[in-house]
Design a protein around this motif. Structure first.
Motif, PDB file in Angstrom:
ATOM      1  N   SER A 238      97.496  57.098  96.812  1.00 40.45           N
ATOM      2  CA  SER A 238      98.244  58.355  96.834  1.00 40.45           C
ATOM      3  C   SER A 238      98.762  58.445  98.490  1.00 40.45           C
ATOM      4  CB  SER A 238      97.722  59.610  96.443  1.00 40.45           C
ATOM      5  OG  SER A 238      97.266  59.486  95.120  1.00 40.45           O
ATOM      6  N   LEU A 239      97.758  58.238  99.332  1.00 39.47           N
ATOM      7  CA  LEU A 239      97.988  58.783 100.815  1.00 39.47           C
ATOM      8  C   LEU A 239      99.047  57.637 101.239  1.00 39.47           C
ATOM      9  CD1 LEU A 239      94.754  59.531 102.197  1.00 39.47           C
ATOM     10  CD2 LEU A 239      96.551  61.047 102.107  1.00 39.47           C
ATOM     11  N   VAL A 240      98.954  56.491 100.714  1.00 38.93           N
ATOM     12  CA  VAL A 240      99.950  55.423 101.230  1.00 38.93           C
ATOM     13  C   VAL A 240     101.295  55.665 100.758  1.00 38.93           C
ATOM     14  CG1 VAL A 240     100.631  53.292 100.951  1.00 38.93           C
ATOM     15  CG2 VAL A 240      98.097  53.653 101.438  1.00 38.93           C
ATOM     16  N   TYR A 241     101.369  56.154  99.236  1.00 38.94           N
ATOM     17  CA  TYR A 241     102.896  56.524  98.695  1.00 38.94           C
ATOM     18  C   TYR A 241     103.367  57.729  99.343  1.00 38.94           C
ATOM     19  CZ  TYR A 241     102.359  53.002  95.426  1.00 38.94           C
ATOM     20  OH  TYR A 241     102.016  51.673  94.804  1.00 38.94           O
ATOM     21  N   VAL A 242     102.545  58.404  99.771  1.00 42.00           N
ATOM     22  CA  VAL A 242     103.065  60.025 100.178  1.00 42.00           C
ATOM     23  C   VAL A 242     103.506  59.513 101.587  1.00 42.00           C
ATOM     24  CG1 VAL A 242     102.415  62.122 101.130  1.00 42.00           C
ATOM     25  CG2 VAL A 242     101.590  61.437  98.737  1.00 42.00           C
ATOM     26  N   ALA A 243     102.794  58.820 102.282  1.00 37.38           N
ATOM     27  CA  ALA A 243     103.227  58.536 103.728  1.00 37.38           C
ATOM     28  C   ALA A 243     104.585  57.722 103.840  1.00 37.38           C
ATOM     29  CB  ALA A 243     102.014  57.802 104.358  1.00 37.38           C
ATOM     30  N   ALA A 244     104.762  56.707 102.973  1.00 35.17           N
ATOM     31  CA  ALA A 244     105.968  56.120 102.901  1.00 35.17           C
ATOM     32  C   ALA A 244     107.088  56.973 102.319  1.00 35.17           C
ATOM     33  CB  ALA A 244     105.701  54.679 101.622  1.00 35.17           C
ATOM     34  N   ALA A 245     107.075  57.906 101.254  1.00 37.64           N
ATOM     35  CA  ALA A 245     108.030  58.683 100.870  1.00 37.64           C
ATOM     36  C   ALA A 245     108.311  59.666 102.021  1.00 37.64           C
ATOM     37  CB  ALA A 245     107.535  59.636  99.863  1.00 37.64           C
ATOM     38  N   TRP A 246     107.391  59.925 102.812  1.00 43.45           N
ATOM     39  CA  TRP A 246     107.398  60.893 103.927  1.00 43.45           C
ATOM     40  C   TRP A 246     108.301  60.334 105.030  1.00 43.45           C
ATOM     41  CZ3 TRP A 246     105.971  61.055 109.028  1.00 43.45           C
ATOM     42  CH2 TRP A 246     106.092  62.333 109.849  1.00 43.45           C
ATOM     43  N   ARG A 247     107.849  59.247 105.269  1.00 45.24           N
ATOM     44  CA  ARG A 247     108.638  58.365 106.541  1.00 45.24           C
ATOM     45  C   ARG A 247     109.969  58.069 105.998  1.00 45.24           C
ATOM     46  NH1 ARG A 247     107.068  52.577 108.928  1.00 45.24           N
ATOM     47  NH2 ARG A 247     108.574  52.691 110.427  1.00 45.24           N
ATOM     48  N   ALA A 248     110.184  57.524 104.738  1.00 44.27           N
ATOM     49  CA  ALA A 248     111.729  57.252 104.156  1.00 44.27           C
ATOM     50  C   ALA A 248     112.713  58.778 104.446  1.00 44.27           C
ATOM     51  CB  ALA A 248     111.529  56.906 102.778  1.00 44.27           C
ATOM     52  N   THR A 249     111.976  59.824 104.096  1.00 46.20           N
ATOM     53  CA  THR A 249     112.652  61.033 103.936  1.00 46.20           C
ATOM     54  C   THR A 249     113.089  61.289 105.459  1.00 46.20           C
ATOM     55  OG1 THR A 249     110.775  62.299 103.996  1.00 46.20           O
ATOM     56  CG2 THR A 249     111.838  61.867 101.744  1.00 46.20           C
TER      57      THR A 249
END
Length: 52
Positions: A23-34
């Motif tokens: 979950s942390l990996v996906y949230v970090a990737a989504a945050w970075r993409a946004t």
């Protein structure tokens, strides 16, 4: 204190930790993409792919 640990349920910690890490990996990737700048998005969108 160690007598209070239920030995039958201690294995549940592994899936919970794995879910938390994923979950942390996906949230970090989504945050970075946004948070990408438009110039960086354009540069990544125009990356050449290898032709077959």
């Amino acid at each position: 204190m160690l007598r209070r640990i239920i030995y039958e349920d201690w294995q549940l910690i592994f899936p919970v930790v794995a879910l938390a890490v994923a979950s942390l990996v996906y949230v970090a990737a989504a945050w970075r993409a946004t948070k990408m700048k438009p110039a960086q998005i354009d540069r990544l969108a125009n990356l050449p792919f290898e032709k077959e």
